[in-house]
Design a protein around this motif. Sequence first.
Motif, PDB file in Angstrom:
ATOM      1  N   LYS A 265       0.837  -1.188   0.000  1.00 30.61           N
ATOM      2  CA  LYS A 265       0.000   0.000   0.000  1.00 30.61           C
ATOM      3  C   LYS A 265       0.879   1.246   0.000  1.00 30.61           C
ATOM      4  O   LYS A 265       1.936   1.265   0.618  1.00 30.61           O
ATOM      5  CB  LYS A 265      -0.925   0.002   1.221  1.00 30.61           C
ATOM      6  N   ILE A 266       0.444   2.279  -0.708  1.00 30.39           N
ATOM      7  CA  ILE A 266       1.182   3.529  -0.779  1.00 30.39           C
ATOM      8  C   ILE A 266       0.456   4.571   0.062  1.00 30.39           C
ATOM      9  O   ILE A 266      -0.738   4.789  -0.119  1.00 30.39           O
ATOM     10  CB  ILE A 266       1.320   4.023  -2.237  1.00 30.39           C
ATOM     11  N   TYR A 267       1.183   5.189   0.966  1.00 38.46           N
ATOM     12  CA  TYR A 267       0.630   6.242   1.793  1.00 38.46           C
ATOM     13  C   TYR A 267       1.222   7.585   1.353  1.00 38.46           C
ATOM     14  O   TYR A 267       2.286   7.633   0.733  1.00 38.46           O
ATOM     15  CB  TYR A 267       0.940   5.983   3.273  1.00 38.46           C
ATOM     16  N   PRO A 268       0.545   8.690   1.653  1.00 41.04           N
ATOM     17  CA  PRO A 268       1.075  10.008   1.260  1.00 41.04           C
ATOM     18  C   PRO A 268       2.500  10.205   1.768  1.00 41.04           C
ATOM     19  O   PRO A 268       2.822   9.833   2.903  1.00 41.04           O
ATOM     20  CB  PRO A 268       0.086  10.977   1.930  1.00 41.04           C
ATOM     21  N   PHE A 269       3.363  10.773   0.943  1.00 44.09           N
ATOM     22  CA  PHE A 269       4.761  10.966   1.317  1.00 44.09           C
ATOM     23  C   PHE A 269       5.325  12.191   0.605  1.00 44.09           C
ATOM     24  O   PHE A 269       4.810  12.629  -0.426  1.00 44.09           O
ATOM     25  CB  PHE A 269       5.596   9.733   0.963  1.00 44.09           C
ATOM     26  N   ASN A 270       6.368  12.746   1.181  1.00 39.80           N
ATOM     27  CA  ASN A 270       7.075  13.873   0.575  1.00 39.80           C
ATOM     28  C   ASN A 270       8.129  13.310  -0.367  1.00 39.80           C
ATOM     29  O   ASN A 270       9.054  12.620   0.078  1.00 39.80           O
ATOM     30  CB  ASN A 270       7.730  14.730   1.659  1.00 39.80           C
ATOM     31  N   PRO A 271       8.038  13.562  -1.677  1.00 43.71           N
ATOM     32  CA  PRO A 271       8.981  12.969  -2.632  1.00 43.71           C
ATOM     33  C   PRO A 271      10.424  13.409  -2.427  1.00 43.71           C
ATOM     34  O   PRO A 271      11.340  12.788  -2.962  1.00 43.71           O
ATOM     35  CB  PRO A 271       8.444  13.432  -3.997  1.00 43.71           C
ATOM     36  N   ASN A 272      10.641  14.458  -1.644  1.00 41.60           N
ATOM     37  CA  ASN A 272      12.008  14.912  -1.379  1.00 41.60           C
ATOM     38  C   ASN A 272      12.781  13.917  -0.521  1.00 41.60           C
ATOM     39  O   ASN A 272      14.004  13.960  -0.482  1.00 41.60           O
ATOM     40  CB  ASN A 272      11.983  16.277  -0.683  1.00 41.60           C
ATOM     41  N   TYR A 273      12.055  13.032   0.171  1.00 40.28           N
ATOM     42  CA  TYR A 273      12.712  12.107   1.095  1.00 40.28           C
ATOM     43  C   TYR A 273      12.612  10.657   0.623  1.00 40.28           C
ATOM     44  O   TYR A 273      12.634   9.727   1.432  1.00 40.28           O
ATOM     45  CB  TYR A 273      12.096  12.251   2.489  1.00 40.28           C
ATOM     46  N   ILE A 274      12.517  10.453  -0.671  1.00 37.91           N
ATOM     47  CA  ILE A 274      12.464   9.095  -1.221  1.00 37.91           C
ATOM     48  C   ILE A 274      13.821   8.416  -1.047  1.00 37.91           C
ATOM     49  O   ILE A 274      14.851   8.939  -1.495  1.00 37.91           O
ATOM     50  CB  ILE A 274      12.064   9.118  -2.706  1.00 37.91           C
ATOM     51  N   THR A 275      13.826   7.278  -0.393  1.00 34.48           N
ATOM     52  CA  THR A 275      15.056   6.498  -0.230  1.00 34.48           C
ATOM     53  C   THR A 275      15.220   5.536  -1.409  1.00 34.48           C
ATOM     54  O   THR A 275      14.325   5.420  -2.254  1.00 34.48           O
ATOM     55  CB  THR A 275      15.006   5.692   1.075  1.00 34.48           C
TER      56      THR A 275
ATOM     57  N   TYR B 249      15.166   2.290  -1.305  1.00 34.82           N
ATOM     58  CA  TYR B 249      14.156   1.234  -1.212  1.00 34.82           C
ATOM     59  C   TYR B 249      12.783   1.754  -1.595  1.00 34.82           C
ATOM     60  O   TYR B 249      12.037   1.097  -2.316  1.00 34.82           O
ATOM     61  CB  TYR B 249      14.121   0.665   0.213  1.00 34.82           C
ATOM     62  N   LYS B 250      12.453   2.966  -1.100  1.00 32.07           N
ATOM     63  CA  LYS B 250      11.156   3.553  -1.407  1.00 32.07           C
ATOM     64  C   LYS B 250      11.011   3.765  -2.914  1.00 32.07           C
ATOM     65  O   LYS B 250       9.980   3.447  -3.512  1.00 32.07           O
ATOM     66  CB  LYS B 250      11.007   4.890  -0.679  1.00 32.07           C
ATOM     67  N   GLY B 251      12.062   4.300  -3.535  1.00 34.79           N
ATOM     68  CA  GLY B 251      12.015   4.535  -4.976  1.00 34.79           C
ATOM     69  C   GLY B 251      11.854   3.243  -5.756  1.00 34.79           C
ATOM     70  O   GLY B 251      11.086   3.180  -6.723  1.00 34.79           O
ATOM     71  N   TYR B 252      12.568   2.211  -5.322  1.00 36.11           N
ATOM     72  CA  TYR B 252      12.477   0.916  -6.007  1.00 36.11           C
ATOM     73  C   TYR B 252      11.071   0.344  -5.887  1.00 36.11           C
ATOM     74  O   TYR B 252      10.517  -0.181  -6.852  1.00 36.11           O
ATOM     75  CB  TYR B 252      13.500  -0.050  -5.405  1.00 36.11           C
ATOM     76  N   SER B 253      10.479   0.450  -4.675  1.00 35.60           N
ATOM     77  CA  SER B 253       9.129  -0.078  -4.470  1.00 35.60           C
ATOM     78  C   SER B 253       8.086   0.706  -5.269  1.00 35.60           C
ATOM     79  O   SER B 253       7.034   0.172  -5.602  1.00 35.60           O
ATOM     80  CB  SER B 253       8.774  -0.052  -2.984  1.00 35.60           C
ATOM     81  N   LEU B 254       8.383   1.967  -5.589  1.00 37.26           N
ATOM     82  CA  LEU B 254       7.457   2.770  -6.387  1.00 37.26           C
ATOM     83  C   LEU B 254       7.586   2.485  -7.882  1.00 37.26           C
ATOM     84  O   LEU B 254       6.729   2.895  -8.663  1.00 37.26           O
ATOM     85  CB  LEU B 254       7.707   4.262  -6.137  1.00 37.26           C
ATOM     86  N   GLY B 255       8.662   1.801  -8.262  1.00 37.91           N
ATOM     87  CA  GLY B 255       8.860   1.480  -9.677  1.00 37.91           C
ATOM     88  C   GLY B 255       9.888   2.356 -10.371  1.00 37.91           C
ATOM     89  O   GLY B 255      10.028   2.305 -11.596  1.00 37.91           O
ATOM     90  N   MET B 256      10.619   3.159  -9.586  1.00 34.75           N
ATOM     91  CA  MET B 256      11.644   4.027 -10.181  1.00 34.75           C
ATOM     92  C   MET B 256      12.907   3.222 -10.482  1.00 34.75           C
ATOM     93  O   MET B 256      13.225   2.255  -9.777  1.00 34.75           O
ATOM     94  CB  MET B 256      11.974   5.181  -9.229  1.00 34.75           C
ATOM     95  N   SER B 257      13.618   3.651 -11.519  1.00 33.37           N
ATOM     96  CA  SER B 257      14.884   3.003 -11.851  1.00 33.37           C
ATOM     97  C   SER B 257      15.995   3.579 -10.981  1.00 33.37           C
ATOM     98  O   SER B 257      15.827   4.612 -10.325  1.00 33.37           O
ATOM     99  CB  SER B 257      15.218   3.223 -13.327  1.00 33.37           C
ATOM    100  N   ILE B 258      17.152   2.912 -10.994  1.00 35.30           N
ATOM    101  CA  ILE B 258      18.293   3.377 -10.199  1.00 35.30           C
ATOM    102  C   ILE B 258      18.730   4.767 -10.657  1.00 35.30           C
ATOM    103  O   ILE B 258      19.029   5.640  -9.826  1.00 35.30           O
ATOM    104  CB  ILE B 258      19.467   2.386 -10.314  1.00 35.30           C
ATOM    105  N   ASP B 259      18.749   4.991 -11.963  1.00 32.41           N
ATOM    106  CA  ASP B 259      19.165   6.299 -12.486  1.00 32.41           C
ATOM    107  C   ASP B 259      18.206   7.402 -12.035  1.00 32.41           C
ATOM    108  O   ASP B 259      18.642   8.513 -11.692  1.00 32.41           O
ATOM    109  CB  ASP B 259      19.227   6.264 -14.018  1.00 32.41           C
ATOM    110  N   GLU B 260      16.919   7.108 -12.038  1.00 33.91           N
ATOM    111  CA  GLU B 260      15.925   8.108 -11.628  1.00 33.91           C
ATOM    112  C   GLU B 260      16.079   8.462 -10.149  1.00 33.91           C
ATOM    113  O   GLU B 260      15.977   9.639  -9.764  1.00 33.91           O
ATOM    114  CB  GLU B 260      14.513   7.574 -11.914  1.00 33.91           C
ATOM    115  N   ILE B 261      16.349   7.443  -9.350  1.00 36.66           N
ATOM    116  CA  ILE B 261      16.555   7.679  -7.910  1.00 36.66           C
ATOM    117  C   ILE B 261      17.824   8.487  -7.698  1.00 36.66           C
ATOM    118  O   ILE B 261      17.858   9.429  -6.881  1.00 36.66           O
ATOM    119  CB  ILE B 261      16.623   6.343  -7.153  1.00 36.66           C
ATOM    120  N   ASP B 262      18.884   8.147  -8.423  1.00 35.91           N
ATOM    121  CA  ASP B 262      20.159   8.862  -8.282  1.00 35.91           C
ATOM    122  C   ASP B 262      20.027  10.325  -8.686  1.00 35.91           C
ATOM    123  O   ASP B 262      20.651  11.206  -8.080  1.00 35.91           O
ATOM    124  CB  ASP B 262      21.241   8.182  -9.127  1.00 35.91           C
ATOM    125  N   ARG B 263      19.228  10.598  -9.711  1.00 40.56           N
ATOM    126  CA  ARG B 263      19.038  11.996 -10.131  1.00 40.56           C
ATOM    127  C   ARG B 263      18.371  12.808  -9.020  1.00 40.56           C
ATOM    128  O   ARG B 263      18.739  13.966  -8.776  1.00 40.56           O
ATOM    129  CB  ARG B 263      18.195  12.043 -11.405  1.00 40.56           C
TER     130      ARG B 263
END
Length: 293
Positions: free
Chosen positions: A70-80, A82-96
């Motif tokens: 389940k996804i709960y409201p979150f501030n995207p500035n603090y995406i870790t 693991y959080k980014g991976y669970s959301l479907g983001m790629s490693i490059d997107e998280i690194d950016r």
Amino acid sequence: MKNIKSYFLFTNKQRSGIFLLIIIIVVFQFTYFKLSSKNSSQSIDNEQLESFIREVDSLKKLKLVEQEPKIYPFNPNYITDYKGYSLGMSIDEIDRLHAFRAKEQWVNSAQQFQEVTRVSDSLLSVISPYFKFPEWVTNPSASKKNTNNFRINNEPKIVEQKIDLNQATAQQLQKVYGIGEKLSQRIIDFRNNQPNGFIADIQLSEVYGLTPEVIENITNHFTVKNPPNIQKLNLNMASVEELVTIKYIDYEIAYEIIKIRTLHEGFKSLDELTKVKDFPVHKLEIIKLYLTL
């Protein structure tokens, strides 16, 4: 010939036995064929079978839905990571995103988030409804109403100049950059739910919705000047029942504390609690408020 013939001569009793045996064999054979023909003649109800299959499939799908995170409201500035991976983001997107934040810059909208991370439109449409930005970002007009000396000059004050956090009003808290009506009320509610108010500034981290940056802004102008007197537990003498009265310490952790304390003949420092198995290290400073040596 006479000897051979003698083998086929039976007494009346033997003939009766043989006749009974033949009857039993015939009855068993008849019963077997009857049951076999009955089973083979039974037809499968295809409609009922399909209904059963559909029900099983629906239960499987329901189970898969329940297992989805389940996804709960979150501030995207603090995406870790693991959080980014669970959301479907790629490693490059998280690194950016992390590289952008490393420059002390902030993402303040879904569009800016996409510009920074370069996520696809499809992924953005899925996760952006859960973005939760600070109130001063989503409602800048309300922030302008609170423009004051705190926001003009956010330099830290000396202790004598600060307002006692246990005496601060909601209106005073709203003068801090990043604090609106909701957050100020949460701080007041949290304070009122404590037996004697705030013990130390670190307890602000317990208030839901306060980011480290906003907490820093608060402590630039507010502090706990007169902390309430509380009965602290002696870590080297407290029992399991006493330890579990402290927030974040359950029975399992309390037993582990006793085990380490016995093994090392007592704790020399409260920081040694980090050696305890499964101890909530990130809550150590809060727990230390209630302990002494």
